[in-house]
Write an enzyme that holds these catalytic residues in place. Structure first.
Site, PDB file in Angstrom:
ATOM      1  CD  GLU A 215      -3.055  -1.033   2.207  1.00  0.00           C
ATOM      2  OE1 GLU A 215      -3.653   0.035   2.362  1.00  0.00           O
ATOM      3  OE2 GLU A 215      -3.266  -2.039   2.899  1.00  0.00           O
ATOM      4  N   GLY A 219       7.466   0.731  -0.168  1.00  0.00           N
ATOM      5  CA  GLY A 219       8.210   1.090  -1.373  1.00  0.00           C
ATOM      6  C   GLY A 219       7.259   1.320  -2.530  1.00  0.00           C
ATOM      7  CE1 TYR A 402     -16.599  -5.188  -1.691  1.00  0.00           C
ATOM      8  CE2 TYR A 402     -18.874  -4.478  -1.619  1.00  0.00           C
ATOM      9  CZ  TYR A 402     -17.571  -4.268  -2.001  1.00  0.00           C
ATOM     10  OH  TYR A 402     -17.240  -3.153  -2.715  1.00  0.00           O
TER      11      TYR A 402
HETATM   12  C1  LIG Z   1     -15.865   1.201  -8.035  1.00  0.00           C
HETATM   13  C2  LIG Z   1     -14.741   0.451  -7.387  1.00  0.00           C
HETATM   14  C3  LIG Z   1     -14.727  -0.928  -7.429  1.00  0.00           C
HETATM   15  C4  LIG Z   1     -13.688  -1.641  -6.829  1.00  0.00           C
HETATM   16  N1  LIG Z   1     -13.680  -3.007  -6.930  1.00  0.00           N
HETATM   17  C5  LIG Z   1     -12.659  -3.699  -6.419  1.00  0.00           C
HETATM   18  C6  LIG Z   1     -12.616  -5.113  -6.561  1.00  0.00           C
HETATM   19  O1  LIG Z   1     -13.495  -5.724  -7.182  1.00  0.00           O
HETATM   20  N2  LIG Z   1     -11.560  -5.770  -6.039  1.00  0.00           N
HETATM   21  C7  LIG Z   1     -10.562  -5.106  -5.393  1.00  0.00           C
HETATM   22  O2  LIG Z   1      -9.617  -5.759  -4.946  1.00  0.00           O
HETATM   23  N3  LIG Z   1     -10.594  -3.774  -5.208  1.00  0.00           N
HETATM   24  C8  LIG Z   1     -11.597  -3.061  -5.720  1.00  0.00           C
HETATM   25  N4  LIG Z   1     -11.626  -1.705  -5.573  1.00  0.00           N
HETATM   26  C9  LIG Z   1     -10.564  -1.025  -4.820  1.00  0.00           C
HETATM   27  C10 LIG Z   1      -9.408  -0.523  -5.750  1.00  0.00           C
HETATM   28  O3  LIG Z   1      -9.845  -0.264  -7.012  1.00  0.00           O
HETATM   29  C11 LIG Z   1      -8.365  -1.554  -5.910  1.00  0.00           C
HETATM   30  O4  LIG Z   1      -7.799  -1.745  -4.652  1.00  0.00           O
HETATM   31  C12 LIG Z   1      -7.251  -1.210  -6.907  1.00  0.00           C
HETATM   32  O5  LIG Z   1      -6.326  -2.245  -6.820  1.00  0.00           O
HETATM   33  C13 LIG Z   1      -6.518   0.089  -6.678  1.00  0.00           C
HETATM   34  O6  LIG Z   1      -5.719   0.349  -7.832  1.00  0.00           O
HETATM   35  P1  LIG Z   1      -5.381   1.840  -8.272  1.00  0.00           P
HETATM   36  O7  LIG Z   1      -4.466   1.770  -9.451  1.00  0.00           O
HETATM   37  O8  LIG Z   1      -6.594   2.630  -8.441  1.00  0.00           O
HETATM   38  O9  LIG Z   1      -4.555   2.336  -6.991  1.00  0.00           O
HETATM   39  P2  LIG Z   1      -4.589   3.732  -6.223  1.00  0.00           P
HETATM   40  O10 LIG Z   1      -5.955   4.068  -5.794  1.00  0.00           O
HETATM   41  O11 LIG Z   1      -3.858   4.760  -7.000  1.00  0.00           O
HETATM   42  O12 LIG Z   1      -3.725   3.360  -4.927  1.00  0.00           O
HETATM   43  C14 LIG Z   1      -4.235   2.471  -3.970  1.00  0.00           C
HETATM   44  C15 LIG Z   1      -3.167   2.211  -2.882  1.00  0.00           C
HETATM   45  O13 LIG Z   1      -2.001   1.630  -3.467  1.00  0.00           O
HETATM   46  C16 LIG Z   1      -0.861   2.480  -3.293  1.00  0.00           C
HETATM   47  N5  LIG Z   1      -0.134   2.485  -4.556  1.00  0.00           N
HETATM   48  C17 LIG Z   1      -0.606   2.860  -5.781  1.00  0.00           C
HETATM   49  N6  LIG Z   1       0.359   2.701  -6.701  1.00  0.00           N
HETATM   50  C18 LIG Z   1       1.447   2.216  -6.062  1.00  0.00           C
HETATM   51  C19 LIG Z   1       2.750   1.839  -6.480  1.00  0.00           C
HETATM   52  N7  LIG Z   1       3.129   1.946  -7.753  1.00  0.00           N
HETATM   53  N8  LIG Z   1       3.598   1.358  -5.551  1.00  0.00           N
HETATM   54  C20 LIG Z   1       3.233   1.252  -4.257  1.00  0.00           C
HETATM   55  N9  LIG Z   1       2.019   1.610  -3.799  1.00  0.00           N
HETATM   56  C21 LIG Z   1       1.135   2.070  -4.699  1.00  0.00           C
HETATM   57  C22 LIG Z   1      -1.415   3.852  -2.928  1.00  0.00           C
HETATM   58  O14 LIG Z   1      -0.509   4.594  -2.154  1.00  0.00           O
HETATM   59  C23 LIG Z   1      -2.686   3.476  -2.172  1.00  0.00           C
HETATM   60  O15 LIG Z   1      -2.371   3.156  -0.856  1.00  0.00           O
HETATM   61  C24 LIG Z   1     -12.649  -0.954  -6.145  1.00  0.00           C
HETATM   62  C25 LIG Z   1     -12.669   0.440  -6.107  1.00  0.00           C
HETATM   63  C26 LIG Z   1     -13.694   1.139  -6.716  1.00  0.00           C
HETATM   64  C27 LIG Z   1     -13.663   2.623  -6.670  1.00  0.00           C
END
Ligand SMILES: Cc1cc2nc3c(=O)[nH]c(=O)nc-3n(C[C@H](O)[C@H](O)[C@H](O)COP(=O)(O)OP(=O)(O)OC[C@H]3O[C@@H](n4cnc5c(N)ncnc54)[C@H](O)[C@@H]3O)c2cc1C
Length: 504
Positions: A215, A219, A402
Site C-alpha cells: 500500500e 516502497g 462484503y
Molecule cells: C468502483 C470500485 C470498485 C472496486 N472493486 C474492487 C474489486 O473488485 N476488487 C478489489 O480488490 N478492489 C476493488 N476496488 C478497490 C481498488 O480499485 C483496488 O484496490 C485497486 O487495486 C486500486 O488500484 P489503483 O491503481 O486505483 O490504486 P490507487 O488508488 O492509486 O492506490 C491504492 C493504494 O495503493 C498504493 N499504490 C498505488 N500505486 C502504487 C505503487 N506503484 N507502488 C506502491 N504503492 C502504490 C497507494 O498509495 C494506495 O495506498 C474498487 C474500487 C472502486 C472505486
C-alpha cells in the site's frame, strides 16, 4: 494531521523537485494538489469541495524507474513523506496525504506493456498500465489476465499489486498475489530491487509478498510480471438460484468448493443486497450466482457439479441469461463514478462497504451478529436505506463477506464519516475479529482501519513492524497507512461512538 517531517519548506520541496525532473512533471496548481489529498474514502466531502487532509507540496509524474529512484533518494535525504498512486480508485484512505507537505508520486505515466510472452504465459507491465488496456490487448490474442476487479476500467497495476486486489473470477484464477510471478520495487533512498519471474522457488521466504499489499508504505512498485491464461468465453456457463437464507446459500458455495470444483465466479447475496442487483427476480430471497469457465470439458464438469449441489437444497432456478446480463454491467468506469458524484450532491445519499473474510464455520453466525448489532446499536438506523452483504470470493477454508450500507446523510458533510461510516465499520471489523476472521479481505487497510492493525495481526504484528523499520526506517512512505500513526486520521474515525463490544 501530521506536521511536516521534511527538513525543507513546501516551496523548497517544489523547487528542488523541479531540478530533479522536467518542470512539466512537477505540478503545484492548487486544484491538482487539492484533489490529490484524498481518495474515495472521503468521496462525500470531496464532492462538497471539502479537503481536510493537508495539501501536498507537489504531485510529481514519474516516467521511469530511474525517476522514481531519484525522487525516493530525495525524499529520504530530506525526510519528506511520499504517497504513491496509480489509478486512484483506492477506497480506504491509502491515498490521503495525512502528513503536511507530502509528495504525491504519480506512476500512471509509466504505462508500457513491456512484454507479452505466450509461451511462458506471462506479461510484464509498468506500474501505470491500466488493467482494462492490458486485458483488451491480451483478449485480441486469445489470452486473459483472469483479473477482473469491479474497478477494472480504472485501476492500474501499481495499485492492483499494492492493495492485494482481487477480481470477480478469483475462485478459478486466484487473486493478484497468485498472479504476480515477479516484480520491481524501489525503496526509500532509491534502491531498486528486481524479483525475477520463475514458476516457483524454495530460496527462502517469498519476498514478493513484501511488495504485494504494501500500500505504498514500504516502497514503490514500478513493474510487475503476471501470469496470463487462455481466454475461452464461448465456454462460459451462468447459473443462478434463489434460496431462502444465508445458511443455505453458504452451504451451496462451500460444497461446490470443498468438493474440488473451481467455478470462476462464486457469489451469494443477502436478500437486501440482492434487491439492489436483482430486484426484477430476487423476490426478497438470497441469490446464489456461479460462472463456470475454462476448457469446455472442465466448464461442463463444473456446471454439472453446481447443478448437482444446488439440487440437494431447496431453490428456485434463475434464467442464466439474467445472470449473464447482470454480470456484463457490473464494473465501474468513469461514467458511473461521475453519476455517483452527481447523485451524492442531489440526494445526500451514498453507499459504503466493508469487506472481511472468515472460516466457513463462522460465516452465518458472523453475518447474523453483524446485521443484528448494526440494527440495534447504530443510533441513526432510520437513515440507513440498505444494509446487506454478499460473499464474492470463496476458498477451501472459508469465504469473504462484503457488507454494503447505504444511507441518507442527515448531518454536515464533514461529520458524515464520524456519524455514519465509523460506527458501522467498527461493528463489522470488531465482530469479525471476535469471530477469528480478517478485518480486511481486499481493499487494504489504508488509513481508516489502522486502529485495528495490531489486533488483526496479534502476536505476528512485530513481524509486520520490523518490515516497516527495515525498509522505511525514517517513516517517509505513506505514513499512517497500514501502520497506525498519531494524527493520521481524525479522532472521530479512531473509535466508534457505540456500546463497547466485548473483544476476546
Ligand atoms: C468502483 C470500485 C470498485 C472496486 N472493486 C474492487 C474489486 O473488485 N476488487 C478489489 O480488490 N478492489 C476493488 N476496488 C478497490 C481498488 O480499485 C483496488 O484496490 C485497486 O487495486 C486500486 O488500484 P489503483 O491503481 O486505483 O490504486 P490507487 O488508488 O492509486 O492506490 C491504492 C493504494 O495503493 C498504493 N499504490 C498505488 N500505486 C502504487 C505503487 N506503484 N507502488 C506502491 N504503492 C502504490 C497507494 O498509495 C494506495 O495506498 C474498487 C474500487 C472502486 C472505486
Amino acid at each position: 494531521m501530521i506536521e511536516s517531517l521534511s527538513s525543507l519548506s513546501r516551496e523548497q520541496i517544489a523547487e528542488q523537485l523541479q531540478q530533479l525532473l522536467p518542470a512539466d512533471q512537477v505540478e503545484t496548481a492548487q486544484e491538482v494538489l487539492d484533489e490529490a489529498r484524498v481518495d474515495r474514502f472521503k468521496k462525500y466531502q470531496s464532492v462538497h469541495g471539502l479537503y481536510t487532509a493537508p495539501r501536498p507540496a507537489a504531485v510529481v509524474s514519474v516516467r521511469s524507474t530511474e525517476e522514481v529512484s531519484r525522487i525516493l533518494a530525495f525524499a529520504q535525504e530530506h525526510r519528506t513523506n511520499i504517497v504513491p498512486r496509480t489509478g486512484r480508485t483506492g477506497t480506504e484512505g491509502g491515498l490521503e496525504t495525512s502528513v503536511e507537505d507530502s509528495i504525491v508520486l504519480d506512476c500512471s505515466a509509466m504505462d508500457g506493456i513491456l512484454s507479452i510472452d505466450p509461451e511462458n504465459m506471462q506479461v510484464t507491465v509498468q506500474a501505470g498500465v491500466p488493467l482494462q488496456r492490458l486485458e483488451d490487448t491480451l483478449r485480441a490474442q486469445g489470452l486473459t489476465t483472469g483479473h477482473s476487479p469491479q474497478s477494472k476500467p480504472l485501476a492500474q497495476y501499481g495499485g492492483l499489486v499494492a492493495t492485494r486486489s482481487i477480481g470477480q473470477f478469483s475462485t478459478l484464477y486466484g487473486a493478484i498475489e497468485d498472479m504476480v510471478t515477479g516484480l520491481e520495487i524501489v525503496f526509500p533512498g532509491g534502491e531498486v530491487s528486481r524479483i525475477k519471474s520463475v514458476p516457483r522457488r524454495a530460496a527462502g521466504p517469498d519476498i514478493r509478498h513484501i511488495a504485494i499489499g504494501n500500500e505504498g508504505a514500504l516502497g514503490v512498485i514500478t513493474e510487475a510480471t503476471v501470469q496470463v491464461f487462455r481466454f475461452e468465453p464461448e465456454n462460459y456457463a451462468f447459473h443462478g438460484f434463489l434460496v431462502d437464507d444465508m445458511a443455505t446459500g453458504t452451504a451451496i458455495l462451500r460444497e461446490v468448493i470443498v468438493n474440488g470444483f473451481r467455478p470462476s465466479v462464486t457469489r451469494l447475496y443477502s436478500p437486501e443486497d440482492a434487491d439492489q442487483h436483482f430486484s426484477h427476480f430476487s423476490e426478497d430471497r438470497c441469490v446464489v450466482v456461479f460462472v463456470a469457465e475454462g476448457p469446455a470439458s472442465l466448464a461442463a464438469a463444473t456446471s454439472a457439479e453446481i447443478e448437482r449441489v444446488a439440487a440437494q437444497h431447496e431453490h428456485t432456478r434463475v434464467d442464466p441469461e439474467l445472470i449473464r446480463e447482470w454480470f456484463e454491467n457490473l464494473n465501474w468506469g468513469a461514467e458511473k463514478i461521475e453519476a455517483e458524484k452527481r447523485a451524492m450532491l442531489e440526494t445526500a445519499h451514498l453507499g459504503f462497504t466493508t469487506e472481511i473474510s472468515v472460516n466457513w464455520s463462522e460465516v452465518v453466525s458472523l453475518y447474523d451478529s453483524i446485521m443484528t448489532r448494526i440494527r440495534e446499536e447504530f443510533p441513526r438506523a432510520e437513515d440507513l436505506t440498505m444494509l446487506g452483504a454478499h460473499s464474492s470470493h470463496s476458498y477451501q477454508t472459508g469465504t469473504n463477506l462484503y457488507f454494503v450500507y447505504d444511507y441518507t446523510i442527515g448531518c454536515e458533510p464533514e461529520q458524515e464519516l464520524g456519524v455514519y461510516h465509523a460506527p458501522i465499520n467498527a461493528i463489522i471489523v470488531e465482530e469479525t475479529l471476535r469471530h477469528g476472521g480478517s478485518m480486511v479481505h481486499h481493499h487494504g487497510i489504508g488509513k481508516y482501519r489502522t486502529p485495528w492493525t495490531e489486533q488483526e495481526h496479534g502476536s505476528a504484528y512485530p513481524m509486520l513492524q520490523k518490515l516497516k523499520e527495515s525498509f522505511d526506517p525514517q517513516g517517509i512512505m505513506n505514513r499512517g497507512t497500514i501502520f497506525p500513526a498519531a494524527g493520521a486520521i481524525p479522532p472521530e474515525a479512531e473509535k466508534p461512538e457505540l456500546g463497547q463490544p466485548q473483544l476476546d
